[in-house]
Design a protein around this motif. Structure first.
Motif, PDB file in Angstrom:
ATOM      1  N   LEU A 114       0.854  -1.180   0.000  1.00  0.00           N
ATOM      2  CA  LEU A 114       0.000   0.000   0.000  1.00  0.00           C
ATOM      3  C   LEU A 114       0.892   1.232   0.000  1.00  0.00           C
ATOM      4  O   LEU A 114       1.642   1.474   0.956  1.00  0.00           O
ATOM      5  N   ASN A 115       0.837   2.007  -1.072  1.00  0.00           N
ATOM      6  CA  ASN A 115       1.591   3.258  -1.178  1.00  0.00           C
ATOM      7  C   ASN A 115       0.620   4.417  -1.323  1.00  0.00           C
ATOM      8  O   ASN A 115      -0.181   4.444  -2.267  1.00  0.00           O
ATOM      9  N   GLU A 116       0.684   5.353  -0.403  1.00  0.00           N
ATOM     10  CA  GLU A 116      -0.220   6.491  -0.442  1.00  0.00           C
ATOM     11  C   GLU A 116       0.565   7.782  -0.276  1.00  0.00           C
ATOM     12  O   GLU A 116       1.704   7.787   0.187  1.00  0.00           O
ATOM     13  N   SER A 117      -0.069   8.883  -0.667  1.00  0.00           N
ATOM     14  CA  SER A 117       0.572  10.197  -0.609  1.00  0.00           C
ATOM     15  C   SER A 117      -0.059  11.009   0.519  1.00  0.00           C
ATOM     16  O   SER A 117      -1.094  10.645   1.088  1.00  0.00           O
ATOM     17  N   TRP A 118       0.572  12.134   0.789  1.00  0.00           N
ATOM     18  CA  TRP A 118       0.088  12.979   1.875  1.00  0.00           C
ATOM     19  C   TRP A 118      -1.311  13.495   1.596  1.00  0.00           C
ATOM     20  O   TRP A 118      -2.147  13.563   2.490  1.00  0.00           O
ATOM     21  N   PHE A 119      -1.585  13.863   0.346  1.00  0.00           N
ATOM     22  CA  PHE A 119      -2.890  14.405  -0.023  1.00  0.00           C
ATOM     23  C   PHE A 119      -3.788  13.351  -0.695  1.00  0.00           C
ATOM     24  O   PHE A 119      -4.822  13.700  -1.258  1.00  0.00           O
ATOM     25  N   ASN A 120      -3.381  12.097  -0.648  1.00  0.00           N
ATOM     26  CA  ASN A 120      -4.187  11.056  -1.273  1.00  0.00           C
ATOM     27  C   ASN A 120      -3.985   9.749  -0.492  1.00  0.00           C
ATOM     28  O   ASN A 120      -3.132   8.932  -0.839  1.00  0.00           O
ATOM     29  N   THR A 121      -4.761   9.573   0.548  1.00  0.00           N
ATOM     30  CA  THR A 121      -4.629   8.411   1.417  1.00  0.00           C
ATOM     31  C   THR A 121      -5.796   7.446   1.201  1.00  0.00           C
ATOM     32  O   THR A 121      -6.823   7.802   0.617  1.00  0.00           O
ATOM     33  N   PHE A 122      -5.640   6.241   1.691  1.00  0.00           N
ATOM     34  CA  PHE A 122      -6.683   5.230   1.564  1.00  0.00           C
ATOM     35  C   PHE A 122      -7.769   5.449   2.617  1.00  0.00           C
ATOM     36  O   PHE A 122      -7.474   5.701   3.791  1.00  0.00           O
ATOM     37  N   SER A 123      -9.004   5.345   2.160  1.00  0.00           N
ATOM     38  CA  SER A 123     -10.157   5.515   3.040  1.00  0.00           C
ATOM     39  C   SER A 123     -10.924   4.201   3.149  1.00  0.00           C
ATOM     40  O   SER A 123     -10.611   3.212   2.465  1.00  0.00           O
ATOM     41  N   ALA A 124     -11.941   4.200   3.997  1.00  0.00           N
ATOM     42  CA  ALA A 124     -12.771   3.006   4.133  1.00  0.00           C
ATOM     43  C   ALA A 124     -13.471   2.672   2.818  1.00  0.00           C
ATOM     44  O   ALA A 124     -13.645   1.497   2.467  1.00  0.00           O
ATOM     45  N   GLU A 125     -13.861   3.714   2.064  1.00  0.00           N
ATOM     46  CA  GLU A 125     -14.497   3.485   0.762  1.00  0.00           C
ATOM     47  C   GLU A 125     -13.527   2.827  -0.222  1.00  0.00           C
ATOM     48  O   GLU A 125     -13.935   1.997  -1.039  1.00  0.00           O
ATOM     49  N   ASP A 126     -12.242   3.195  -0.138  1.00  0.00           N
ATOM     50  CA  ASP A 126     -11.253   2.579  -1.024  1.00  0.00           C
ATOM     51  C   ASP A 126     -11.119   1.082  -0.742  1.00  0.00           C
ATOM     52  O   ASP A 126     -11.059   0.268  -1.672  1.00  0.00           O
ATOM     53  N   TYR A 127     -11.078   0.708   0.532  1.00  0.00           N
ATOM     54  CA  TYR A 127     -10.963  -0.704   0.882  1.00  0.00           C
ATOM     55  C   TYR A 127     -12.214  -1.475   0.451  1.00  0.00           C
ATOM     56  O   TYR A 127     -12.115  -2.616  -0.020  1.00  0.00           O
ATOM     57  N   SER A 128     -13.378  -0.862   0.596  1.00  0.00           N
ATOM     58  CA  SER A 128     -14.613  -1.518   0.149  1.00  0.00           C
ATOM     59  C   SER A 128     -14.607  -1.697  -1.366  1.00  0.00           C
ATOM     60  O   SER A 128     -15.028  -2.735  -1.885  1.00  0.00           O
ATOM     61  N   ARG A 129     -14.113  -0.675  -2.083  1.00  0.00           N
ATOM     62  CA  ARG A 129     -14.047  -0.759  -3.548  1.00  0.00           C
ATOM     63  C   ARG A 129     -13.069  -1.846  -3.980  1.00  0.00           C
ATOM     64  O   ARG A 129     -13.343  -2.612  -4.918  1.00  0.00           O
ATOM     65  N   LEU A 130     -11.921  -1.935  -3.318  1.00  0.00           N
ATOM     66  CA  LEU A 130     -10.948  -2.973  -3.647  1.00  0.00           C
ATOM     67  C   LEU A 130     -11.529  -4.367  -3.397  1.00  0.00           C
ATOM     68  O   LEU A 130     -11.317  -5.294  -4.177  1.00  0.00           O
ATOM     69  N   ASN A 131     -12.272  -4.499  -2.305  1.00  0.00           N
ATOM     70  CA  ASN A 131     -12.887  -5.778  -1.992  1.00  0.00           C
ATOM     71  C   ASN A 131     -13.915  -6.167  -3.057  1.00  0.00           C
ATOM     72  O   ASN A 131     -13.956  -7.318  -3.517  1.00  0.00           O
ATOM     73  N   GLN A 132     -14.730  -5.192  -3.468  1.00  0.00           N
ATOM     74  CA  GLN A 132     -15.736  -5.464  -4.498  1.00  0.00           C
ATOM     75  C   GLN A 132     -15.070  -5.769  -5.840  1.00  0.00           C
ATOM     76  O   GLN A 132     -15.504  -6.671  -6.566  1.00  0.00           O
ATOM     77  N   ARG A 133     -14.026  -5.018  -6.155  1.00  0.00           N
ATOM     78  CA  ARG A 133     -13.326  -5.235  -7.416  1.00  0.00           C
ATOM     79  C   ARG A 133     -12.666  -6.614  -7.435  1.00  0.00           C
ATOM     80  O   ARG A 133     -12.650  -7.305  -8.469  1.00  0.00           O
ATOM     81  N   ALA A 134     -12.112  -7.031  -6.312  1.00  0.00           N
ATOM     82  CA  ALA A 134     -11.489  -8.353  -6.235  1.00  0.00           C
ATOM     83  C   ALA A 134     -12.512  -9.448  -6.467  1.00  0.00           C
ATOM     84  O   ALA A 134     -12.250 -10.426  -7.175  1.00  0.00           O
ATOM     85  N   LYS A 135     -13.699  -9.296  -5.904  1.00  0.00           N
ATOM     86  CA  LYS A 135     -14.750 -10.299  -6.103  1.00  0.00           C
ATOM     87  C   LYS A 135     -15.196 -10.336  -7.560  1.00  0.00           C
ATOM     88  O   LYS A 135     -15.444 -11.410  -8.121  1.00  0.00           O
ATOM     89  N   GLU A 136     -15.280  -9.162  -8.193  1.00  0.00           N
ATOM     90  CA  GLU A 136     -15.655  -9.117  -9.605  1.00  0.00           C
ATOM     91  C   GLU A 136     -14.606  -9.793 -10.483  1.00  0.00           C
ATOM     92  O   GLU A 136     -14.945 -10.483 -11.447  1.00  0.00           O
ATOM     93  N   ARG A 137     -13.330  -9.606 -10.164  1.00  0.00           N
ATOM     94  CA  ARG A 137     -12.270 -10.229 -10.948  1.00  0.00           C
ATOM     95  C   ARG A 137     -12.314 -11.754 -10.810  1.00  0.00           C
ATOM     96  O   ARG A 137     -12.092 -12.490 -11.775  1.00  0.00           O
ATOM     97  N   LEU A 138     -12.609 -12.244  -9.609  1.00  0.00           N
ATOM     98  CA  LEU A 138     -12.749 -13.685  -9.423  1.00  0.00           C
ATOM     99  C   LEU A 138     -13.925 -14.222 -10.226  1.00  0.00           C
ATOM    100  O   LEU A 138     -13.850 -15.299 -10.833  1.00  0.00           O
ATOM    101  N   ARG A 139     -15.013 -13.459 -10.241  1.00  0.00           N
ATOM    102  CA  ARG A 139     -16.189 -13.883 -11.011  1.00  0.00           C
ATOM    103  C   ARG A 139     -15.864 -13.938 -12.506  1.00  0.00           C
ATOM    104  O   ARG A 139     -16.216 -14.904 -13.195  1.00  0.00           O
ATOM    105  N   ASP A 140     -15.195 -12.893 -13.007  1.00  0.00           N
ATOM    106  CA  ASP A 140     -14.848 -12.866 -14.429  1.00  0.00           C
ATOM    107  C   ASP A 140     -13.904 -14.014 -14.790  1.00  0.00           C
ATOM    108  O   ASP A 140     -14.048 -14.643 -15.847  1.00  0.00           O
ATOM    109  N   GLU A 141     -12.946 -14.281 -13.908  1.00  0.00           N
ATOM    110  CA  GLU A 141     -12.002 -15.363 -14.180  1.00  0.00           C
ATOM    111  C   GLU A 141     -12.713 -16.719 -14.162  1.00  0.00           C
ATOM    112  O   GLU A 141     -12.406 -17.599 -14.971  1.00  0.00           O
TER     113      GLU A 141
END
Length: 206
Positions: free
Chosen positions: A136-163
């Motif tokens: 996880l690499n983040e910047s001072w003005f661009n950090t990870f939020s709870a919404e980012d983790y939820s989006r990553l989780n949803q995106r990971a599930k979608e990638r598994l479905r597509d595969e």
């Protein structure tokens, strides 16, 4: 002396009566809890009509990068781009099979036939997955939020479905489904019946 002995006997009797009352109360609570769990289990079984024919383990490593443009006054307005990047490993188990909610089975004793209608196509029934954040690499003005983790989780599930959809899991699930039908046909013939499978009606387009 007799008064002391009587007092001790009363105390001991009260102690054992208390233990007996507590044990009876606890037993009633346990019986009630077991009854509630059994009722909940029955409702779940009654509401789910799915047949899992294939189970596949899928894993993938992917990266996600996003940028944020920020204007800083130093003292003149200057635009800077701040990035954040996540490298995630996703592991999951994909369950493929049939949703039998609309399946219709009827028996005709006169014609000695067992008819199966609305046989569905195999589909992904469930995906059980976990995420491992490798970097996880983040910047001072661009950090990870709870919404980012939820989006990553949803995106990971979608990638598994597509595969899973692009793999051989669907074909193998269809083969297993045909094997189940062959087993039903064998049992029907053993009882003197013929299995008739009617294809599902095509859904009208538009």
């Amino acid at each position: 002396m007799s008064r002391i002995l009587l007092t001790l006997l009363v105390a001991v009797l009260a102690f054992f009566l208390g233990i007996a009352a507590f044990s009876a109360w606890q037993s009633r609570q346990q019986d009630q809890l077991v009854h509630e769990e059994a009722t909940l289990l029955l409702e779940r079984v009654r509401n789910v009509m799915k047949l899992v024919t294939v189970e596949g383990d899928v894993s993938e490593l992917f990266s996600s990068t996003s940028s944020r443009n920020v204007t800083l006054y130093l003292p003149l307005p200057s635009k800077f781009s701040f990035n954040k990047k996540a490298t995630v490993e996703v592991r999951g188990t994909v369950l493929v099979g049939y949703d039998l909610e609309q399946l219709d089975i009827s028996i005709d004793p006169d014609r000695r036939t067992l008819t199966v209608r609305n046989l569905p196509e195999p589909e992904i029934l469930a995906i059980d997955h976990e995420l491992i954040y490798r970097d996880l690499n983040e910047s001072w003005f661009n950090t990870f939020s709870a919404e980012d983790y939820s989006r990553l989780n949803q995106r990971a599930k979608e990638r598994l479905r597509d595969e899973a959809l692009s793999s051989e899991l669907m074909a193998r699930a269809r083969e297993q489904g045909n094997s189940v039908l062959e087993g039903i046909a064998y049992l029907a013939r053993s009882a003197g019946y013929e299995l008739v499978v009617e294809p599902a009606e095509a859904t009208p387009s538009g």
